[in-house]
Design an enzyme around this catalytic site. Structure first.
Site, PDB file in Angstrom:
ATOM      1  N   LYS A   8     -37.812   8.238 -46.765  1.00  6.58           N
ATOM      2  CA  LYS A   8     -36.493   7.888 -47.331  1.00  6.58           C
ATOM      3  C   LYS A   8     -36.688   6.909 -48.480  1.00  6.58           C
ATOM      4  O   LYS A   8     -37.716   6.224 -48.569  1.00  6.58           O
ATOM      5  CB  LYS A   8     -35.561   7.259 -46.287  1.00  6.58           C
ATOM      6  CG  LYS A   8     -36.066   5.967 -45.604  1.00  6.58           C
ATOM      7  CD  LYS A   8     -35.841   4.657 -46.370  1.00  6.58           C
ATOM      8  CE  LYS A   8     -36.327   3.436 -45.604  1.00  6.58           C
ATOM      9  NZ  LYS A   8     -36.507   2.223 -46.408  1.00  6.58           N
ATOM     10  N   ASP A 149     -34.309   1.377 -39.086  1.00  9.70           N
ATOM     11  CA  ASP A 149     -34.192   2.559 -39.945  1.00  9.70           C
ATOM     12  C   ASP A 149     -34.182   3.872 -39.162  1.00  9.70           C
ATOM     13  O   ASP A 149     -33.952   4.935 -39.743  1.00  9.70           O
ATOM     14  CB  ASP A 149     -35.380   2.625 -40.930  1.00  9.70           C
ATOM     15  CG  ASP A 149     -35.257   1.619 -42.056  1.00  9.70           C
ATOM     16  OD1 ASP A 149     -34.160   1.076 -42.247  1.00  9.70           O
ATOM     17  OD2 ASP A 149     -36.272   1.388 -42.731  1.00  9.70           O
TER      18      ASP A 149
HETATM   19  O1  C5P Z   1     -35.899  -3.135 -37.136  1.00  9.50           O
HETATM   20  P1  C5P Z   1     -37.304  -3.196 -37.606  1.00  9.50           P
HETATM   21  O2  C5P Z   1     -38.284  -3.347 -36.457  1.00  9.50           O
HETATM   22  O3  C5P Z   1     -37.683  -2.066 -38.486  1.00  9.50           O
HETATM   23  O4  C5P Z   1     -37.416  -4.504 -38.483  1.00  9.50           O
HETATM   24  C1  C5P Z   1     -38.660  -5.057 -38.872  1.00  9.50           C
HETATM   25  C2  C5P Z   1     -38.453  -6.474 -39.362  1.00  9.50           C
HETATM   26  O5  C5P Z   1     -37.698  -6.446 -40.583  1.00  9.50           O
HETATM   27  C3  C5P Z   1     -37.629  -7.343 -38.427  1.00  9.50           C
HETATM   28  O6  C5P Z   1     -38.455  -7.978 -37.488  1.00  9.50           O
HETATM   29  C4  C5P Z   1     -37.011  -8.339 -39.389  1.00  9.50           C
HETATM   30  O7  C5P Z   1     -37.945  -9.327 -39.753  1.00  9.50           O
HETATM   31  C5  C5P Z   1     -36.773  -7.506 -40.627  1.00  9.50           C
HETATM   32  N1  C5P Z   1     -35.395  -6.954 -40.735  1.00  9.50           N
HETATM   33  C6  C5P Z   1     -34.339  -7.808 -40.983  1.00  9.50           C
HETATM   34  N2  C5P Z   1     -33.071  -7.306 -41.108  1.00  9.50           N
HETATM   35  C7  C5P Z   1     -32.844  -5.984 -40.999  1.00  9.50           C
HETATM   36  C8  C5P Z   1     -33.908  -5.080 -40.755  1.00  9.50           C
HETATM   37  C9  C5P Z   1     -35.177  -5.612 -40.631  1.00  9.50           C
HETATM   38  O8  C5P Z   1     -34.530  -9.015 -41.088  1.00  9.50           O
HETATM   39  N3  C5P Z   1     -31.597  -5.516 -41.138  1.00  9.50           N
END
Ligand code: C5P
Length: 312
Positions: A8, A149
């Site tokens: 994406k 995501d």
């Molecule tokens: O949700 P995911 O595990 O993909 O997110 C990875 C990291 O990205 C989280 O630990 C956080 O530090 C950051 N993140 C964030 N806000 C979001 C998505 C991700 O701070 N909306």
């Protein structure tokens, strides 16, 4: 069963200030691109042969990538297996033994959602193969436990994502259907970019509340659309990796065309209205910046794989 997992891009990404739970509120227009990982699911043992042993083995063609329980494909399978045993109250037999082969093409640390796409497509594939009959809403509930995501990839190819990314509203794909993806020779860590975003005290709550007129944006051509696109993570990513900011500016100047970063980087992109112009653009970037790999690919492609073949 052969399954394509598209990458994406965040065409537009506004980010608000850090929430109490550590995540950041987003408003993003996400779209799939024709650059794929591939998954192949093969049954290696019948459910009746080893009761309860519905194990799943992951193999990957890239030896540097972990194929242990931290891999999102296995996390997705485990989360689905848990949902399944709740649904069947643990009484039914196992789903058998399965081998999953992952052909990894989407670069890691690129802001292209490769691992999230692999996880979402695994949920859809195993829901079919294990005949769970979970609805899209039920799969969505599982997907959001796996990563911010992941839910988007259940509703591809084009959607507005809000919350921490888990609220997904499909919208029309953008009119320009071609994109040049540029992969610098380094990746970026998403948590590191968000930490820098906080350290720089970035994040405007107002920016995620006022949504653009999306149908108007979706019908714009590339020259009208590109100047409207923003990625609020760029200043933080370029502070973490200054070479990336320099590269973006140089490519933009070389092409005379706006170039944006996807997600938390490190990949960059620009959009085109037709395939010929995109191929020419990719060739120009490849010639002038040989350290980065450039690809002209379709935006919001149709996924011609065994999930599509079995649809309905
Ligand atoms: O949700 P995911 O595990 O993909 O997110 C990875 C990291 O990205 C989280 O630990 C956080 O530090 C950051 N993140 C964030 N806000 C979001 C998505 C991700 O701070 N909306």
């Amino acid at each position: 069963m052969r399954v394509l997992c598209p990458a994406k891009v965040n065409l537009h990404l506004r980010v608000g200030p850090r929430r109490a739970d550590g995540f950041h509120p987003l408003m993003s227009w996400m779209a799939t691109v024709g650059f794929f990982d591939k998954l192949e699911f093969e049954r290696t043992r019948g459910a009746d042969q080893a009761p309860g042993a519905d194990d799943l083995t992951l193999r990957c063609d890239r030896p540097d990538l972990p194929v242990d329980q931290d891999n999102l494909v296995l996390k997705a399978a485990r989360a689905l297996r848990d949902a399944r045993s709740r649904r069947l109250e643990g009484s039914a037999g196992g789903a058998g033994g399965w081998t999953v082969r992952l052909e990894k093409r989407i670069p890691v640390g690129a802001g292209l959602g490769g691992g999230s796409s692999d996880a979402a497509r695994t949920l859809i594939a195993l829901n079919r193969l294990w005949q769970l009959g979970l609805s899209l809403n039920q799969l969505h509930a599982v997907a959001q436990t796996l990563g911010s995501d992941v839910p988007f990839f259940l509703h591809e190819p084009s959607a507005i994502c809000t919350g921490r990314g888990e609220h997904v509203r499909p919208i029309a794909p953008p009119r320009p259907r071609w994109i040049v993806l540029i992969f610098p020779p380094y990746g970026l860590s998403t948590p590191a970019v968000y930490r820098e975003f906080d350290r720089m005290k970035l994040g405007d709550a107002g920016a995620i509340e006022a949504e653009p007129n999306w149908p108007d944006w979706a019908s714009a051509d590339s020259e009208q659309l590109l100047p409207r696109l923003v990625n609020d993570l760029e200043p933080a990513a370029f502070a973490v990796q200054p070479d990336l900011g320099i590269l973006r500016a140089r490519i933009e100047q070389h092409l005379g065309r706006i170039v944006r970063m996807s997600g938390s980087g490190s990949s960059l992109f620009t959009m085109y209205d037709d395939a010929t112009a995109a191929s020419r653009g990719a060739g120009e970037v490849q010639g002038a910046f040989p350290g980065a790999a450039s690809h002209a690919v379709e935006l919001c492609p149709t996924l011609a794989d065994d999930l599509a073949a079995n649809a309905g």
